[in-house]
Design a protein around this motif. Sequence first.
Motif, PDB file in Angstrom:
ATOM      1  N   VAL A 208      -4.574 -11.104 -56.515  1.00 56.79           N
ATOM      2  CA  VAL A 208      -4.086 -10.341 -57.667  1.00 56.79           C
ATOM      3  C   VAL A 208      -4.034 -11.232 -58.902  1.00 56.79           C
ATOM      4  CG1 VAL A 208      -2.036  -9.259 -58.664  1.00 56.79           C
ATOM      5  CG2 VAL A 208      -2.806  -8.594 -56.384  1.00 56.79           C
ATOM      6  N   ARG A 209      -3.534 -12.459 -58.753  1.00 55.47           N
ATOM      7  CA  ARG A 209      -3.416 -13.363 -59.906  1.00 55.47           C
ATOM      8  C   ARG A 209      -4.778 -13.799 -60.416  1.00 55.47           C
ATOM      9  NH1 ARG A 209       1.646 -16.729 -57.294  1.00 55.47           N
ATOM     10  NH2 ARG A 209       3.306 -15.404 -58.148  1.00 55.47           N
ATOM     11  N   ILE A 210      -5.732 -13.993 -59.517  1.00 58.69           N
ATOM     12  CA  ILE A 210      -7.079 -14.350 -59.961  1.00 58.69           C
ATOM     13  C   ILE A 210      -7.659 -13.238 -60.827  1.00 58.69           C
ATOM     14  CG2 ILE A 210      -9.455 -14.706 -59.175  1.00 58.69           C
ATOM     15  CD1 ILE A 210      -8.318 -16.203 -56.768  1.00 58.69           C
ATOM     16  N   LEU A 211      -7.527 -12.001 -60.380  1.00 59.04           N
ATOM     17  CA  LEU A 211      -8.080 -10.878 -61.126  1.00 59.04           C
ATOM     18  C   LEU A 211      -7.327 -10.650 -62.431  1.00 59.04           C
ATOM     19  CD1 LEU A 211      -8.767  -8.509 -58.137  1.00 59.04           C
ATOM     20  CD2 LEU A 211     -10.481  -9.363 -59.737  1.00 59.04           C
ATOM     21  N   ASP A 212      -6.025 -10.851 -62.419  1.00 61.65           N
ATOM     22  CA  ASP A 212      -5.250 -10.700 -63.650  1.00 61.65           C
ATOM     23  C   ASP A 212      -5.587 -11.769 -64.673  1.00 61.65           C
ATOM     24  OD1 ASP A 212      -4.016  -8.488 -62.684  1.00 61.65           O
ATOM     25  OD2 ASP A 212      -2.122  -9.467 -62.181  1.00 61.65           O
ATOM     26  N   GLY A 213      -6.130 -12.892 -64.206  1.00 62.45           N
ATOM     27  CA  GLY A 213      -6.391 -14.008 -65.111  1.00 62.45           C
ATOM     28  C   GLY A 213      -7.732 -13.969 -65.799  1.00 62.45           C
ATOM     29  N   ILE A 214      -8.566 -12.975 -65.486  1.00 60.10           N
ATOM     30  CA  ILE A 214      -9.871 -12.894 -66.147  1.00 60.10           C
ATOM     31  C   ILE A 214      -9.927 -11.677 -67.050  1.00 60.10           C
ATOM     32  CG2 ILE A 214     -11.032 -14.099 -64.268  1.00 60.10           C
ATOM     33  CD1 ILE A 214     -12.119 -11.389 -63.359  1.00 60.10           C
TER      34      ILE A 214
ATOM     35  N   VAL B 293     -16.593 -15.416 -65.781  1.00 62.22           N
ATOM     36  CA  VAL B 293     -16.163 -14.465 -64.752  1.00 62.22           C
ATOM     37  C   VAL B 293     -16.608 -14.921 -63.370  1.00 62.22           C
ATOM     38  CG1 VAL B 293     -16.388 -12.099 -63.923  1.00 62.22           C
ATOM     39  CG2 VAL B 293     -16.098 -12.551 -66.366  1.00 62.22           C
ATOM     40  N   VAL B 294     -17.867 -15.327 -63.247  1.00 61.46           N
ATOM     41  CA  VAL B 294     -18.363 -15.786 -61.956  1.00 61.46           C
ATOM     42  C   VAL B 294     -17.612 -17.039 -61.512  1.00 61.46           C
ATOM     43  CG1 VAL B 294     -20.368 -16.715 -60.738  1.00 61.46           C
ATOM     44  CG2 VAL B 294     -20.631 -14.758 -62.253  1.00 61.46           C
ATOM     45  N   GLY B 295     -17.330 -17.926 -62.457  1.00 64.28           N
ATOM     46  CA  GLY B 295     -16.591 -19.147 -62.126  1.00 64.28           C
ATOM     47  C   GLY B 295     -15.185 -18.847 -61.641  1.00 64.28           C
ATOM     48  N   ALA B 296     -14.591 -17.760 -62.157  1.00 61.49           N
ATOM     49  CA  ALA B 296     -13.241 -17.396 -61.725  1.00 61.49           C
ATOM     50  C   ALA B 296     -13.236 -16.689 -60.378  1.00 61.49           C
ATOM     51  CB  ALA B 296     -12.582 -16.505 -62.779  1.00 61.49           C
TER      52      ALA B 296
ATOM     53  N   LEU C 246      -8.349  -4.356 -49.584  1.00 56.46           N
ATOM     54  CA  LEU C 246      -9.707  -3.822 -49.658  1.00 56.46           C
ATOM     55  C   LEU C 246     -10.037  -3.362 -51.079  1.00 56.46           C
ATOM     56  CD1 LEU C 246      -9.893  -1.809 -46.310  1.00 56.46           C
ATOM     57  CD2 LEU C 246     -10.901  -4.048 -46.824  1.00 56.46           C
ATOM     58  N   ALA C 247      -9.052  -2.788 -51.775  1.00 54.60           N
ATOM     59  CA  ALA C 247      -9.288  -2.379 -53.158  1.00 54.60           C
ATOM     60  C   ALA C 247      -9.547  -3.594 -54.051  1.00 54.60           C
ATOM     61  CB  ALA C 247      -8.091  -1.583 -53.679  1.00 54.60           C
ATOM     62  N   LEU C 248      -8.790  -4.675 -53.827  1.00 56.58           N
ATOM     63  CA  LEU C 248      -8.996  -5.890 -54.624  1.00 56.58           C
ATOM     64  C   LEU C 248     -10.352  -6.527 -54.318  1.00 56.58           C
ATOM     65  CD1 LEU C 248      -5.442  -7.477 -54.272  1.00 56.58           C
ATOM     66  CD2 LEU C 248      -6.407  -6.428 -56.330  1.00 56.58           C
ATOM     67  N   VAL C 249     -10.721  -6.561 -53.032  1.00 57.49           N
ATOM     68  CA  VAL C 249     -12.019  -7.131 -52.651  1.00 57.49           C
ATOM     69  C   VAL C 249     -13.148  -6.337 -53.292  1.00 57.49           C
ATOM     70  CG1 VAL C 249     -13.596  -7.479 -50.707  1.00 57.49           C
ATOM     71  CG2 VAL C 249     -11.208  -8.174 -50.512  1.00 57.49           C
ATOM     72  N   GLN C 250     -13.028  -5.012 -53.293  1.00 59.05           N
ATOM     73  CA  GLN C 250     -14.070  -4.190 -53.912  1.00 59.05           C
ATOM     74  C   GLN C 250     -14.142  -4.458 -55.411  1.00 59.05           C
ATOM     75  OE1 GLN C 250     -16.279  -2.208 -52.185  1.00 59.05           O
ATOM     76  NE2 GLN C 250     -17.290  -2.314 -54.187  1.00 59.05           N
ATOM     77  N   ARG C 251     -12.999  -4.670 -56.030  1.00 60.09           N
ATOM     78  CA  ARG C 251     -13.006  -4.963 -57.465  1.00 60.09           C
ATOM     79  C   ARG C 251     -13.702  -6.286 -57.753  1.00 60.09           C
ATOM     80  NH1 ARG C 251      -7.870  -6.009 -61.430  1.00 60.09           N
ATOM     81  NH2 ARG C 251      -9.042  -6.030 -63.382  1.00 60.09           N
ATOM     82  N   VAL C 252     -13.454  -7.299 -56.912  1.00 61.72           N
ATOM     83  CA  VAL C 252     -14.151  -8.579 -57.071  1.00 61.72           C
ATOM     84  C   VAL C 252     -15.656  -8.385 -56.969  1.00 61.72           C
ATOM     85  CG1 VAL C 252     -14.569 -10.814 -55.970  1.00 61.72           C
ATOM     86  CG2 VAL C 252     -12.229 -10.006 -56.272  1.00 61.72           C
ATOM     87  N   ARG C 253     -16.085  -7.657 -55.958  1.00 60.04           N
ATOM     88  CA  ARG C 253     -17.516  -7.449 -55.772  1.00 60.04           C
ATOM     89  C   ARG C 253     -18.124  -6.633 -56.901  1.00 60.04           C
ATOM     90  NH1 ARG C 253     -16.793  -6.299 -49.280  1.00 60.04           N
ATOM     91  NH2 ARG C 253     -16.825  -8.508 -48.650  1.00 60.04           N
ATOM     92  N   ASP C 254     -17.391  -5.636 -57.395  1.00 58.75           N
ATOM     93  CA  ASP C 254     -17.892  -4.841 -58.524  1.00 58.75           C
ATOM     94  C   ASP C 254     -18.065  -5.702 -59.764  1.00 58.75           C
ATOM     95  OD1 ASP C 254     -17.925  -2.600 -56.954  1.00 58.75           O
ATOM     96  OD2 ASP C 254     -16.052  -1.759 -57.732  1.00 58.75           O
ATOM     97  N   GLN C 255     -17.097  -6.583 -60.011  1.00 54.34           N
ATOM     98  CA  GLN C 255     -17.195  -7.454 -61.187  1.00 54.34           C
ATOM     99  C   GLN C 255     -18.394  -8.396 -61.077  1.00 54.34           C
ATOM    100  OE1 GLN C 255     -15.238  -8.009 -64.171  1.00 54.34           O
ATOM    101  NE2 GLN C 255     -14.762  -5.877 -63.687  1.00 54.34           N
TER     102      GLN C 255
END
Length: 335
Positions: free
Chosen positions: A238-244, A266-269, A309-318
Amino acid sequence: MRPEETVPRAVLACGEVRTCLLPAGQALDSRAAAQLLRLRADERVLVSERPNLYGRSPDVLTGVDCPLPSSNGARVRAVGTVAARAALTEGRVLQTSAYFRVPATGPDHRRPWGHYLVRPAVVEPFGRLPRDAVAEGFLGGGRHGDLDVGLIAAGLQTRLLRHPLLDQRPPLRSRPTRLRWVAVPAPDGEGPSLERFTLAEAELRTVRLRVPEGTGSAEVAGLCDDLALHDWLLTTLVRILDGIRLGPGEPAPRRRPAAADDLPVVVGALRPAVDHLLHLWMPRARVSRELAPLWDVLEDEPGFTRQWLALVQRVRDQLTLHAIPPARREVEPTP
């Protein structure tokens, strides 16, 4: 005969788990993990490779003689030993935990240390134990001078984080978390239950459990280690995604348009999360069969795996979105 059977019946078990990312550029293999977790020369480190790489140290004991925390101000002196251990998951996530159990009554005077040493992870009160007051006091943190197993877990964590095997170059930024737990006996004939799981503050979680008579405190500690690991994974992602910054196609007021320069940012994060975290999600992998059903409560509400699973999907979508060439991303749809 198990150690649990050599002491009076426990009516309360308490513990705390500290979870953090191992400060190493590369995950430790099984050999290095065993070297890191070798806390005692007379007992070996337990290492397993299925369903994932996992190492656990032998227990080490710390003698204590101090008041127990209490929510009603009662001063209950207790003497005994607290067990502490460390675990490493996939050579990447380090956990240290400390725990003890308490019988309903104890002697009215202190006994020789030999009496306590043959009762590992048992803390005996002087007189009768006010169980509920001590349980709530423990979850609340107690007062200065009360028994604080969090300090024992933190001391072990600090010791391991200074190990010469570690290059102090973690692959991503993260914060440690704490999970403080208590367990009391369930009514006769009833199974285990999770009464309360609370996000007490930014890094602290508290858990109150009921477990069947005869459940070992080490088994309860194993369940809480598992809860702490997966809570840390969720919190960190959650914090990784909030930080980008939001990627292209995700509108945000007063935010500058995404540019090609965003790609490495974004990729680096996100890439460290893919490389080091996403494969670690395995609830109940090492929880005893009797206590595994407690995970169902967290799956229903708040829904640990559903959120993961929702967070993982968001990472992959980004990552997919930022892999599209900039020229194609900027094409306006035809009216």
